[in-house]
Motif scaffolding. Structure first.
Motif, PDB file in Angstrom:
ATOM      1  N   ALA A   1       0.723  -1.159  -0.081  1.00 20.54           N
ATOM      2  CA  ALA A   1      -0.087  -0.034   0.100  1.00 20.54           C
ATOM      3  C   ALA A   1       0.665   1.102  -0.089  1.00 20.54           C
ATOM      4  O   ALA A   1       0.362   2.111  -0.745  1.00 20.54           O
ATOM      5  N   GLY A   2       1.913   1.245   0.698  1.00 25.34           N
ATOM      6  CA  GLY A   2       2.727   2.381   0.977  1.00 25.34           C
ATOM      7  C   GLY A   2       3.406   2.573  -0.567  1.00 25.34           C
ATOM      8  O   GLY A   2       3.783   3.793  -1.055  1.00 25.34           O
ATOM      9  N   ILE A   3       4.127   1.684  -1.113  1.00 24.76           N
ATOM     10  CA  ILE A   3       4.953   1.660  -2.192  1.00 24.76           C
ATOM     11  C   ILE A   3       4.180   2.151  -3.356  1.00 24.76           C
ATOM     12  O   ILE A   3       4.361   3.058  -4.353  1.00 24.76           O
ATOM     13  N   ILE A   4       2.950   1.388  -3.584  1.00 26.14           N
ATOM     14  CA  ILE A   4       2.043   1.965  -4.616  1.00 26.14           C
ATOM     15  C   ILE A   4       1.527   3.557  -4.334  1.00 26.14           C
ATOM     16  O   ILE A   4       1.505   4.226  -5.442  1.00 26.14           O
ATOM     17  N   SER A   5       0.997   3.607  -3.124  1.00 22.75           N
ATOM     18  CA  SER A   5       0.860   5.029  -2.986  1.00 22.75           C
ATOM     19  C   SER A   5       1.613   6.210  -3.298  1.00 22.75           C
ATOM     20  O   SER A   5       1.449   7.224  -3.767  1.00 22.75           O
ATOM     21  N   PHE A   6       2.990   5.759  -3.219  1.00 26.49           N
ATOM     22  CA  PHE A   6       4.229   6.504  -3.278  1.00 26.49           C
ATOM     23  C   PHE A   6       4.150   7.012  -4.819  1.00 26.49           C
ATOM     24  O   PHE A   6       4.578   8.314  -5.161  1.00 26.49           O
ATOM     25  N   TYR A   7       3.894   6.199  -5.582  1.00 24.08           N
ATOM     26  CA  TYR A   7       4.159   6.228  -7.117  1.00 24.08           C
ATOM     27  C   TYR A   7       2.933   6.424  -7.940  1.00 24.08           C
ATOM     28  O   TYR A   7       3.102   7.506  -8.672  1.00 24.08           O
TER      29      TYR A   7
ATOM     30  N   PHE B   1      -3.198  -4.901  -9.978  1.00 25.30           N
ATOM     31  CA  PHE B   1      -2.552  -5.962 -10.426  1.00 25.30           C
ATOM     32  C   PHE B   1      -1.309  -5.921  -9.879  1.00 25.30           C
ATOM     33  O   PHE B   1      -0.870  -7.057  -9.687  1.00 25.30           O
ATOM     34  N   ILE B   2      -0.430  -5.066 -10.077  1.00 27.72           N
ATOM     35  CA  ILE B   2       0.945  -4.840  -9.632  1.00 27.72           C
ATOM     36  C   ILE B   2       0.827  -5.299  -8.086  1.00 27.72           C
ATOM     37  O   ILE B   2       1.569  -5.768  -7.342  1.00 27.72           O
ATOM     38  N   GLY B   3      -0.102  -4.669  -7.372  1.00 30.06           N
ATOM     39  CA  GLY B   3      -0.399  -4.665  -5.984  1.00 30.06           C
ATOM     40  C   GLY B   3      -0.084  -6.195  -5.547  1.00 30.06           C
ATOM     41  O   GLY B   3       0.107  -6.593  -4.561  1.00 30.06           O
ATOM     42  N   VAL B   4      -1.114  -7.148  -6.312  1.00 30.57           N
ATOM     43  CA  VAL B   4      -1.042  -8.559  -5.955  1.00 30.57           C
ATOM     44  C   VAL B   4       0.300  -9.135  -6.124  1.00 30.57           C
ATOM     45  O   VAL B   4       0.804  -9.914  -5.358  1.00 30.57           O
ATOM     46  N   ILE B   5       1.009  -8.896  -7.423  1.00 31.16           N
ATOM     47  CA  ILE B   5       2.386  -9.288  -7.277  1.00 31.16           C
ATOM     48  C   ILE B   5       3.123  -8.967  -6.259  1.00 31.16           C
ATOM     49  O   ILE B   5       4.139  -9.738  -5.856  1.00 31.16           O
TER      50      ILE B   5
ATOM     51  N   LEU C   1       5.259 -10.910  -3.360  1.00 33.87           N
ATOM     52  CA  LEU C   1       6.907 -10.896  -3.489  1.00 33.87           C
ATOM     53  C   LEU C   1       7.073 -10.374  -2.127  1.00 33.87           C
ATOM     54  O   LEU C   1       8.202 -11.058  -1.553  1.00 33.87           O
ATOM     55  N   PHE C   2       6.495  -9.673  -1.524  1.00 35.60           N
ATOM     56  CA  PHE C   2       6.870  -8.905  -0.233  1.00 35.60           C
ATOM     57  C   PHE C   2       6.561 -10.115   0.698  1.00 35.60           C
ATOM     58  O   PHE C   2       7.176 -10.140   1.934  1.00 35.60           O
TER      59      PHE C   2
END
Length: 579
Positions: free
Chosen positions: A22-28, A37-41, A45-46
């Motif tokens: 959530a933090g990474i996606i919100s940053f970008y 879709f990227i979030g699921v990946i 991974l995390f």
């Protein structure tokens, strides 16, 4: 956490990964279907990373966090993520509140910091040892060569810009100019005697890139890394779009980047054999030829050679005789060629404005937005009328000013000292505007995320500039191949601009991997010499950058990929073994 049950570790890992994602996606980016879709990946991974770290990562037993290493690891692990965020941060207008802004930045920083520590720890212990093969060099050579020949077929005979066409004209008219490094033009002149087509240089570049890569992989293999893993990695490298299209792009920067990368590989061999590599005459000949290429194929290459030559002499002073002989020989040849020979051939020198891109940009920004004294205003008016500074100023490239027809390069060249005096005075009076102009002009050097318009990135082209005076044009033999390769390049640029098509991404990878290798191999300072030629090139480009062209920093790409393979070497493999 290592003492918890597997179920609890999984649950904690999932929660951590959800917060991190959530933090990474919100940053970008704002949330929309593709980012989901990227979030699921990222969640998957995390979760794997967090679970793996919870099982095996130990602060007490990790070499990374031992007392001798900690004083270096901790500052790097704290500073590197902050720089990474500053470089990759996009427009963040989608973050609506100050509280959310703080939370997103805090979470993103923690994620990058943890990934940096975990990544370094894993890489330090990584050892991809395995069997070698007498056929491996051929494998490392053939895979990229065949792959990059597809680009040659798709865009036959090559891709060319006005810079390329200018050198092509010199190679046929013998009207020499050192605006483009003349020795590189001479090489083209020799090659066109074999086949009078741009394809001859394209083929030469394809072969040289594949050959140097094969030599680099074989050098790593000699340190014990499995040829199977290196072969598989070479498949990935061959498919890397930057390398493919640049192999047939007729810019001086490409061949210069090839020899600069080769210089890094040679330095790798010197470092990992502790200088023993220098005892063989064939190796010294290779070092000599490569040094000449670095010194002659770009104007900023000679300072790179000088610094590297001096540092190698200092670090490997027990082998000072061959290193000094190489240094003196290259220096003497450079001085003779650029002195008496250039004079005898009446070679036109490089114009002064080519080295004054950054000062010119700073001047322009200050003229438009800052404060000038009467003397400064009078001087810059002689360089270019004041209204023209604003008309032609582009914050991300100096070419509109340089080639405006209003910019008086002769006036500057007649008294360069006066120009530097006025420029330095303007910078001292307006430091904020000077820094702003510098950061924007050098965006492609340090900024992974492409700036908002008018920011841009000039990455590649797939054709020869049309209607040129030489009648050169592309020929399409297989329309399907041409169409598919062009689509592959465009898709890579559209979807991976920040990671694949911004040279700053490779710069951050080089710094991270070199630092990790330095820690892995007992903090031997000589490890930094492997990356230093490219890092010096980055610095010299930043000092004179005219535009946001990827090609100026192309050497970042093969070095970053090479370092990924280098880090697979086991900790015990830096030895005194003979080649």
């Amino acid at each position: 956490m290592t003492n918890l049950s597997p179920i609890i570790r999984v649950m904690v890992s999932v929660v951590v990964s959800l917060i991190a994602t959530a933090g990474i996606i919100s940053f970008y980016e704002p949330f929309y279907p593709f980012t989901m879709f990227i979030g699921v990946i990222l969640i998957c991974l995390f979760t794997l990373i967090a679970y793996s770290a919870s099982k095996s990562f130990s602060w007490n037993h990790s070499i990374l966090f031992s007392r001798p290493h900690m004083k270096w690891v901790l500052p790097f692990g704290l500073i590197f993520p902050a720089l990474l965020m500053a470089s990759s941060a996009p427009d963040q207008s989608h973050i609506e509140t100050s509280i959310m802004f703080v939370i997103v930045y805090f979470v993103t920083y923690l994620v990058y910091m943890c990934l940096s520590f975990i990544g370094m720890s894993k890489l330090i212990h990584l050892d991809a040892s395995g069997k070698s093969s007498k056929y491996s060099f051929s494998i490392y050579l053939v895979i990229p060569f065949v792959t990059w020949m597809v680009y040659f077929i798709a865009f036959f005979p090559a891709t060319m810009t006005p810079d390329s066409l200018s050198q092509w004209g010199q190679a046929h008219s013998y009207d020499w100019s050192n605006w483009h490094p003349l020795v590189h033009t001479w090489l083209l002149t020799v090659l066109v005697q074999i086949w009078d087509s741009p394809g001859v240089l394209a083929l030469f570049q394809v072969f040289m890139m594949a050959l140097v890569w094969a030599y680099g992989m074989k050098s790593i293999e000699k340190r014990g890394v499995s040829f199977v893993w290196l072969s598989l990695f070479t498949v990935l490298v061959a498919a890397w779009p930057v390398l493919g299209i640049y192999s047939i792009s007729l810019w001086k920067d490409v061949l210069y980047s090839i020899v600069l990368f080769l210089f890094c590989v040679l330095t790798f061999n010197i470092v990992f054999t502790r200088g023993v590599w220098l005892t063989q005459k064939s190796n010294l000949l290779l070092l000599f030829v490569t040094s000449l290429g670095v010194a002659f194929f770009r104007h900023n290459g000679f300072p790179v050679f000088l610094v590297m030559g001096i540092l190698l002499l200092i670090v490997f002073r027990q082998h000072w005789k061959p290193l000094l002989a190489n240094f003196i020989a290259v220096l003497a040849i450079y001085l003779v060629v650029t002195g008496p020979i250039f004079t005898a051939l009446d070679v036109r020198p490089t114009e002064a404005k080519e080295a004054l891109g950054i000062p010119t940009q700073q001047m322009a920004n200050i003229v438009i937005n800052g404060d000038l004294t009467e003397d400064q205003e009078a001087y810059v008016s002689n360089v270019m009328p004041l209204p023209m500074w604003e008309k032609f100023y582009h914050p991300y490239k100096v070419d509109p000013i340089k080639f405006s027809g209003e910019y008086d390069d002769t006036f500057i060249a007649n008294d360069l000292g006066a120009f530097l005096k006025v420029w330095s005075g303007m910078v001292i009076q307006n430091p904020g505007l000077a820094i702003e102009a510098f950061l924007k002009e050098t965006s492609i050097v340090w900024q992974m995320h492409e700036p908002e318009k008018p920011g841009y990135t000039s990455n590649f082209l797939t054709y020869i500039y049309k209607d040129n005076e030489y009648g050169l044009e592309n020929k399409i033999f297989f329309p399907t191949i041409t169409s598919n390769v062009k689509e592959y390049l465009e898709d890579s640029e559209k979807n991976f601009l920040t990671t694949i098509w911004r040279p700053a991404s490779y710069l951050f990878a080089i710094v991270f991997l070199t630092f990790t290798a330095w820690m892995k191999f007992n903090r031997r300072a000589s490890v930094w010499l492997i990356s230093l030629p490219v890092l010096l090139n980055v610095g010299s480009v930043a000092a004179t950058l005219p535009a946001q062209d990827f090609r100026y920093l192309f050497s970042n790409v093969p070095l970053a990929l090479f370092l990924i393979a280098m880090i697979w070497i086991g900790q015990s493999k830096m030895s005194d073994a003979h080649e």
